[in-house]
Design a protein around this motif. Structure first.
Motif, PDB file in Angstrom:
ATOM      1  N   GLN A 130       0.813  -1.228   0.000  1.00 52.38           N
ATOM      2  CA  GLN A 130       0.000   0.000   0.000  1.00 52.38           C
ATOM      3  C   GLN A 130       0.842   1.271   0.000  1.00 52.38           C
ATOM      4  O   GLN A 130       0.296   2.366   0.009  1.00 52.38           O
ATOM      5  CB  GLN A 130      -0.935   0.001   1.224  1.00 52.38           C
ATOM      6  CG  GLN A 130      -1.826  -1.223   1.339  1.00 52.38           C
ATOM      7  CD  GLN A 130      -2.633  -1.487   0.080  1.00 52.38           C
ATOM      8  OE1 GLN A 130      -3.200  -0.568  -0.513  1.00 52.38           O
ATOM      9  NE2 GLN A 130      -2.664  -2.739  -0.364  1.00 52.38           N
ATOM     10  N   SER A 131       2.152   1.122  -0.024  1.00 52.65           N
ATOM     11  CA  SER A 131       3.049   2.280   0.061  1.00 52.65           C
ATOM     12  C   SER A 131       3.655   2.615  -1.289  1.00 52.65           C
ATOM     13  O   SER A 131       3.838   1.746  -2.142  1.00 52.65           O
ATOM     14  CB  SER A 131       4.185   1.983   1.041  1.00 52.65           C
ATOM     15  OG  SER A 131       3.687   1.681   2.312  1.00 52.65           O
ATOM     16  N   HIS A 132       3.958   3.883  -1.456  1.00 45.67           N
ATOM     17  CA  HIS A 132       4.713   4.346  -2.627  1.00 45.67           C
ATOM     18  C   HIS A 132       6.069   4.809  -2.120  1.00 45.67           C
ATOM     19  O   HIS A 132       6.166   5.803  -1.396  1.00 45.67           O
ATOM     20  CB  HIS A 132       3.982   5.476  -3.349  1.00 45.67           C
ATOM     21  CG  HIS A 132       2.728   5.028  -4.009  1.00 45.67           C
ATOM     22  ND1 HIS A 132       2.709   4.433  -5.248  1.00 45.67           N
ATOM     23  CD2 HIS A 132       1.452   5.041  -3.578  1.00 45.67           C
ATOM     24  CE1 HIS A 132       1.471   4.115  -5.562  1.00 45.67           C
ATOM     25  NE2 HIS A 132       0.681   4.471  -4.563  1.00 45.67           N
ATOM     26  N   LEU A 133       7.103   4.052  -2.460  1.00 44.86           N
ATOM     27  CA  LEU A 133       8.465   4.319  -2.004  1.00 44.86           C
ATOM     28  C   LEU A 133       9.415   4.177  -3.173  1.00 44.86           C
ATOM     29  O   LEU A 133       9.143   3.446  -4.126  1.00 44.86           O
ATOM     30  CB  LEU A 133       8.897   3.282  -0.960  1.00 44.86           C
ATOM     31  CG  LEU A 133       8.081   3.082   0.294  1.00 44.86           C
ATOM     32  CD1 LEU A 133       8.503   1.811   0.990  1.00 44.86           C
ATOM     33  CD2 LEU A 133       8.271   4.261   1.214  1.00 44.86           C
ATOM     34  N   THR A 134      10.558   4.827  -3.060  1.00 44.05           N
ATOM     35  CA  THR A 134      11.613   4.547  -4.024  1.00 44.05           C
ATOM     36  C   THR A 134      12.323   3.269  -3.564  1.00 44.05           C
ATOM     37  O   THR A 134      12.190   2.858  -2.403  1.00 44.05           O
ATOM     38  CB  THR A 134      12.633   5.700  -4.086  1.00 44.05           C
ATOM     39  OG1 THR A 134      13.281   5.824  -2.821  1.00 44.05           O
ATOM     40  CG2 THR A 134      11.973   7.011  -4.491  1.00 44.05           C
ATOM     41  N   LEU A 135      13.058   2.677  -4.458  1.00 40.41           N
ATOM     42  CA  LEU A 135      13.861   1.508  -4.084  1.00 40.41           C
ATOM     43  C   LEU A 135      14.802   1.885  -2.939  1.00 40.41           C
ATOM     44  O   LEU A 135      14.947   1.126  -1.981  1.00 40.41           O
ATOM     45  CB  LEU A 135      14.667   1.007  -5.290  1.00 40.41           C
ATOM     46  CG  LEU A 135      15.602  -0.161  -5.036  1.00 40.41           C
ATOM     47  CD1 LEU A 135      14.812  -1.407  -4.613  1.00 40.41           C
ATOM     48  CD2 LEU A 135      16.435  -0.454  -6.284  1.00 40.41           C
ATOM     49  N   TYR A 136      15.390   3.072  -3.030  1.00 40.73           N
ATOM     50  CA  TYR A 136      16.273   3.535  -1.968  1.00 40.73           C
ATOM     51  C   TYR A 136      15.538   3.601  -0.629  1.00 40.73           C
ATOM     52  O   TYR A 136      16.054   3.144   0.392  1.00 40.73           O
ATOM     53  CB  TYR A 136      16.862   4.906  -2.317  1.00 40.73           C
ATOM     54  CG  TYR A 136      17.520   5.574  -1.141  1.00 40.73           C
ATOM     55  CD1 TYR A 136      18.722   5.094  -0.622  1.00 40.73           C
ATOM     56  CD2 TYR A 136      16.924   6.677  -0.527  1.00 40.73           C
ATOM     57  CE1 TYR A 136      19.316   5.697   0.482  1.00 40.73           C
ATOM     58  CE2 TYR A 136      17.523   7.281   0.568  1.00 40.73           C
ATOM     59  CZ  TYR A 136      18.704   6.788   1.068  1.00 40.73           C
ATOM     60  OH  TYR A 136      19.287   7.369   2.160  1.00 40.73           O
ATOM     61  N   GLU A 137      14.344   4.184  -0.606  1.00 44.35           N
ATOM     62  CA  GLU A 137      13.595   4.301   0.651  1.00 44.35           C
ATOM     63  C   GLU A 137      13.263   2.925   1.229  1.00 44.35           C
ATOM     64  O   GLU A 137      13.354   2.715   2.442  1.00 44.35           O
ATOM     65  CB  GLU A 137      12.314   5.107   0.436  1.00 44.35           C
ATOM     66  CG  GLU A 137      12.572   6.574   0.156  1.00 44.35           C
ATOM     67  CD  GLU A 137      11.355   7.319  -0.367  1.00 44.35           C
ATOM     68  OE1 GLU A 137      11.299   8.543  -0.162  1.00 44.35           O
ATOM     69  OE2 GLU A 137      10.463   6.692  -0.987  1.00 44.35           O
ATOM     70  N   TYR A 138      12.894   2.000   0.365  1.00 44.07           N
ATOM     71  CA  TYR A 138      12.596   0.642   0.811  1.00 44.07           C
ATOM     72  C   TYR A 138      13.846   0.008   1.438  1.00 44.07           C
ATOM     73  O   TYR A 138      13.802  -0.520   2.546  1.00 44.07           O
ATOM     74  CB  TYR A 138      12.102  -0.201  -0.367  1.00 44.07           C
ATOM     75  CG  TYR A 138      11.914  -1.661  -0.047  1.00 44.07           C
ATOM     76  CD1 TYR A 138      10.868  -2.088   0.758  1.00 44.07           C
ATOM     77  CD2 TYR A 138      12.785  -2.613  -0.563  1.00 44.07           C
ATOM     78  CE1 TYR A 138      10.694  -3.433   1.057  1.00 44.07           C
ATOM     79  CE2 TYR A 138      12.618  -3.963  -0.274  1.00 44.07           C
ATOM     80  CZ  TYR A 138      11.571  -4.363   0.536  1.00 44.07           C
ATOM     81  OH  TYR A 138      11.409  -5.701   0.830  1.00 44.07           O
ATOM     82  N   LEU A 139      14.958   0.099   0.732  1.00 42.03           N
ATOM     83  CA  LEU A 139      16.201  -0.507   1.220  1.00 42.03           C
ATOM     84  C   LEU A 139      16.746   0.230   2.439  1.00 42.03           C
ATOM     85  O   LEU A 139      17.355  -0.389   3.313  1.00 42.03           O
ATOM     86  CB  LEU A 139      17.230  -0.555   0.094  1.00 42.03           C
ATOM     87  CG  LEU A 139      16.849  -1.469  -1.077  1.00 42.03           C
ATOM     88  CD1 LEU A 139      17.805  -1.262  -2.246  1.00 42.03           C
ATOM     89  CD2 LEU A 139      16.796  -2.920  -0.654  1.00 42.03           C
ATOM     90  N   LYS A 140      16.512   1.525   2.530  1.00 43.09           N
ATOM     91  CA  LYS A 140      16.944   2.277   3.710  1.00 43.09           C
ATOM     92  C   LYS A 140      16.181   1.788   4.938  1.00 43.09           C
ATOM     93  O   LYS A 140      16.753   1.677   6.026  1.00 43.09           O
ATOM     94  CB  LYS A 140      16.743   3.772   3.511  1.00 43.09           C
ATOM     95  CG  LYS A 140      17.277   4.568   4.686  1.00 43.09           C
ATOM     96  CD  LYS A 140      17.267   6.040   4.443  1.00 43.09           C
ATOM     97  CE  LYS A 140      17.823   6.693   5.704  1.00 43.09           C
ATOM     98  NZ  LYS A 140      18.249   8.017   5.523  1.00 43.09           N
ATOM     99  N   GLY A 141      14.892   1.470   4.782  1.00 45.52           N
ATOM    100  CA  GLY A 141      14.127   0.908   5.890  1.00 45.52           C
ATOM    101  C   GLY A 141      14.720  -0.407   6.367  1.00 45.52           C
ATOM    102  O   GLY A 141      14.804  -0.661   7.572  1.00 45.52           O
ATOM    103  N   LEU A 142      15.154  -1.241   5.431  1.00 40.68           N
ATOM    104  CA  LEU A 142      15.793  -2.509   5.787  1.00 40.68           C
ATOM    105  C   LEU A 142      17.138  -2.259   6.478  1.00 40.68           C
ATOM    106  O   LEU A 142      17.491  -2.956   7.437  1.00 40.68           O
ATOM    107  CB  LEU A 142      15.982  -3.385   4.545  1.00 40.68           C
ATOM    108  CG  LEU A 142      14.697  -3.802   3.823  1.00 40.68           C
ATOM    109  CD1 LEU A 142      15.040  -4.597   2.575  1.00 40.68           C
ATOM    110  CD2 LEU A 142      13.770  -4.582   4.733  1.00 40.68           C
ATOM    111  N   MET A 143      17.862  -1.259   5.998  1.00 38.24           N
ATOM    112  CA  MET A 143      19.142  -0.898   6.606  1.00 38.24           C
ATOM    113  C   MET A 143      18.925  -0.444   8.050  1.00 38.24           C
ATOM    114  O   MET A 143      19.681  -0.830   8.951  1.00 38.24           O
ATOM    115  CB  MET A 143      19.808   0.219   5.794  1.00 38.24           C
ATOM    116  CG  MET A 143      21.124   0.705   6.358  1.00 38.24           C
ATOM    117  SD  MET A 143      21.849   2.048   5.370  1.00 38.24           S
ATOM    118  CE  MET A 143      20.833   3.415   5.905  1.00 38.24           C
TER     119      MET A 143
END
Length: 155
Positions: free
Chosen positions: A125-138
């Motif tokens: 349900q979210s709109h994120l960039t790949l960077y934002e998604y991976l930053k959350g994992l980081m």
């Protein structure tokens, strides 16, 4: 290299160094809970493996294609499964698996061209960039790294 990509790649490289250092710890310390009702260090390491596998196999191949994402497993179920596995298998095997999958993930991420890192994607349900998604994992990785470091300082 794009700054955002470089940040994520650097994190994964440092994470691998962190795992290499953790491998040298005594098994008793690795299997000791880091706090009351908390996982042990090896359980934390083991949970990285299953989440990395999920991202590598169930997210990265789909994120940049526009194809619907496979349904994610329950976080609680995946965490319980990873904890049980890490408690029952050899410490060396847990580290080997975690290091191998993180290297695979790092390799895949390094192959993604710069222009894809800042494109908005729909992730559930979210709109994120790949960077934002991976930053959350980081940030999730860093949370657990800090838990481990704090536990080791207090040991």
């Amino acid at each position: 290299m794009l700054r955002e990509k470089s940040e994520i790649i650097g994190h994964h490289q440092n994470f691998l160094l962190f795992l290499q250092r953790m491998k040298t710890l005594d098994e008793r310390l690795l299997r000791k809970p880091i706090g009351e009702r908390k996982w042990s260090i090896i359980e934390i390491v083991g949970h990285f493996y299953l989440w990395d596998e999920f991202v590598l196999l169930q997210r990265l191949p789909y994120l940049l294609t526009g194809v619907s994402l496979p349904i994610a497993p329950s976080s609680d179920d995946l965490n319980m499964q990873s904890s049980l596995l890490a408690r029952t298998e050899a410490v060396e095997k847990t580290f080997e698996k975690c290091i191998r999958i993180r290297k695979d993930l790092l390799h895949q991420l390094s192959q993604i061209p710069d222009e894809y890192w800042l494109i908005k994607l729909q992730i559930n349900q979210s709109h994120l960039t790949l960077y934002e998604y991976l930053k959350g994992l980081m940030e999730h990785d860093n949370h657990h790294i800090n838990q481990v470091k704090s536990s080791l300082r207090n040991s």
